[in-house]
Design an enzyme around this catalytic site. Structure first.
Site, PDB file in Angstrom:
ATOM      1  N   ASP A 115      34.715  50.831  29.781  1.00 42.49           N
ATOM      2  CA  ASP A 115      35.406  50.537  31.064  1.00 42.49           C
ATOM      3  C   ASP A 115      34.311  49.615  31.918  1.00 42.49           C
ATOM      4  OD1 ASP A 115      36.043  50.640  33.874  1.00 42.49           O
ATOM      5  OD2 ASP A 115      37.261  52.257  33.439  1.00 42.49           O
ATOM      6  N   GLU A 133      38.362  37.073  35.051  1.00 50.20           N
ATOM      7  CA  GLU A 133      39.858  37.461  35.169  1.00 50.20           C
ATOM      8  C   GLU A 133      40.089  38.841  35.006  1.00 50.20           C
ATOM      9  OE1 GLU A 133      43.594  35.309  34.783  1.00 50.20           O
ATOM     10  OE2 GLU A 133      42.194  33.646  35.322  1.00 50.20           O
TER      11      GLU A 133
HETATM   12  N1  SAH Z   1      38.986  37.682  30.135  1.00 52.35           N
HETATM   13  C1  SAH Z   1      39.943  37.646  29.154  1.00 52.35           C
HETATM   14  C2  SAH Z   1      41.210  38.660  29.653  1.00 52.35           C
HETATM   15  C3  SAH Z   1      41.433  38.655  30.965  1.00 52.35           C
HETATM   16  S1  SAH Z   1      42.919  39.655  31.374  1.00 52.35           S
HETATM   17  C4  SAH Z   1      40.447  36.094  28.961  1.00 52.35           C
HETATM   18  O1  SAH Z   1      40.092  35.358  29.970  1.00 52.35           O
HETATM   19  O2  SAH Z   1      41.395  36.011  28.133  1.00 52.35           O
HETATM   20  C5  SAH Z   1      42.050  41.186  31.815  1.00 52.35           C
HETATM   21  C6  SAH Z   1      41.402  42.096  31.027  1.00 52.35           C
HETATM   22  O3  SAH Z   1      40.445  43.052  31.725  1.00 52.35           O
HETATM   23  C7  SAH Z   1      42.255  42.521  29.946  1.00 52.35           C
HETATM   24  O4  SAH Z   1      41.625  42.375  28.524  1.00 52.35           O
HETATM   25  C8  SAH Z   1      42.179  43.897  30.372  1.00 52.35           C
HETATM   26  O5  SAH Z   1      42.315  44.911  29.464  1.00 52.35           O
HETATM   27  C9  SAH Z   1      40.835  44.188  31.015  1.00 52.35           C
HETATM   28  N2  SAH Z   1      40.402  45.328  31.899  1.00 52.35           N
HETATM   29  C10 SAH Z   1      41.065  45.566  32.929  1.00 52.35           C
HETATM   30  N3  SAH Z   1      40.526  46.749  33.551  1.00 52.35           N
HETATM   31  C11 SAH Z   1      39.429  46.886  32.928  1.00 52.35           C
HETATM   32  C12 SAH Z   1      38.344  47.821  32.864  1.00 52.35           C
HETATM   33  N4  SAH Z   1      38.232  48.689  34.142  1.00 52.35           N
HETATM   34  N5  SAH Z   1      37.195  47.744  32.249  1.00 52.35           N
HETATM   35  C13 SAH Z   1      37.114  46.786  31.202  1.00 52.35           C
HETATM   36  N6  SAH Z   1      38.285  45.999  31.034  1.00 52.35           N
HETATM   37  C14 SAH Z   1      39.296  45.936  31.811  1.00 52.35           C
END
Ligand code: SAH
Length: 276
Positions: A115, A133
């Site tokens: 996380d 993102e």
């Molecule tokens: N950076 C990637 C994905 C963006 S989508 C790209 O550009 O292709 C958002 C991503 O954040 C997803 O992989 C989702 O699983 C992750 N995510 C969401 N909440 C999160 C958290 N608390 N800690 C780590 N990852 C998280």
């Protein structure tokens, strides 16, 4: 039980469909012209972040919210860095690991279930921390920035791109727009957007110094038309994966969001911050 819009549950549920809707990059494109191919535009956003973050050979990079691993593999191949990607989506981590093996970059790129708000990684262990993102999905953005600041080495950089809030939304307006937010929450998971100024405050409270804040709303706006077109060309596959309801929420979102961009309610921003 976690709710359907919890980001980890959400990403496990939508990953297969999103490959049809968004492609291999789960992020917006940076367009010079609205007709640029989506993949070229999403790669361009990755490149812009890499340049702003001055990512270079042999640097160690933490990718917070790694999706299905395409940005991490792209960065390792293009810039010669080493990357650890983390995500709370088990499906994402599994697919990212498989991708790295298929592309032969598993020696430089690895993925873990962790996380971003409490990553468990050692202090000062990365030259760069990258969040593309993912921050809008994290409810405690102060904790996210504190973790980024903790794991980056002195002199290192944190580079973050995300959907941003462009102005305050009074409660009455939120209530008036409740239908829109229902579509958006179902399509993209539970999220909270902040202004670039708020991201800067979080970064500075965490001991980082913001060195660049850039609004790239105009350059990201054509993304929605591309997603909409991909949806129409892949309707059958998407329906089989996320159902009619999922398809409809995504279609509605592609129609709602351009207006939010044009009315400057939401938009897209980039922040680069340095640790002294
Ligand atoms: N950076 C990637 C994905 C963006 S989508 C790209 O550009 O292709 C958002 C991503 O954040 C997803 O992989 C989702 O699983 C992750 N995510 C969401 N909440 C999160 C958290 N608390 N800690 C780590 N990852 C998280």
């Amino acid at each position: 039980m976690r709710s359907l819009d919890d980001p980890a549950t959400h990403y496990d549920r939508v990953t297969a469909a999103w490959k049809y809707l968004l492609g291999d990059d789960f992020h917006y494109g940076y367009f010079h012209s609205a007709e640029d191919p989506l993949e070229a535009a999403t790669n361009r956003l990755t490149e812009l972040m890499a340049e702003c973050g001055t990512i270079g050979p042999d640097m160690s990079v933490l990718d917070v919210g790694c999706g299905i691993g395409n940005p991490a593999c792209f960065l390792a191949e293009r810039y010669g860095c080493r990357i650890t990607g983390i995500s709370t989506s088990r499906t994402g981590v599994e697919q990212a690991s498989r991708r790295a093996q298929e592309r032969g970059c598993e020696g430089r790129v690895s993925f873990l279930l962790a996380d971003g708000m409490k990553n468990g990684l050692p202090d000062a262990s990365f030259d760069r921390v990258w969040a593309l993102e993912s921050s809008h999905l994290m409810p405690q953005k102060d904790a996210l920035l504190a973790e980024c600041a903790r794991v980056v080495r002195p002199g290192g950089r944190v580079v973050l791109c995300d959907i941003i809030l462009q102005r305050d939304l009074p409660l009455a307006e939120v209530l008036r727009r409740a239908r829109d937010f229902t579509h958006l929450r179902y399509a993209f998971g539970r999220a909270k957007m902040e202004t670039l100024a708020t991201y800067r405050q979080y970064a500075e409270s965490a001991g980082l110094r913001a060195i660049e804040l850039r609004d790239i709303s105009d350059q990201t706006l054509p993304t929605f038309a591309h997603w909409r077109r991909r949806l129409e060309s892949n309707c059958e596959e998407v329906r089989a994966l996320i159902g009619e309801e999922g398809l409809e929420h995504f279609r509605a979102s592609c129609d709602i969001l351009p207006a939010y961009w044009q009315q400057r309610i939401l938009g897209y921003g980039l922040m680069v911050a340095e640790k002294d």
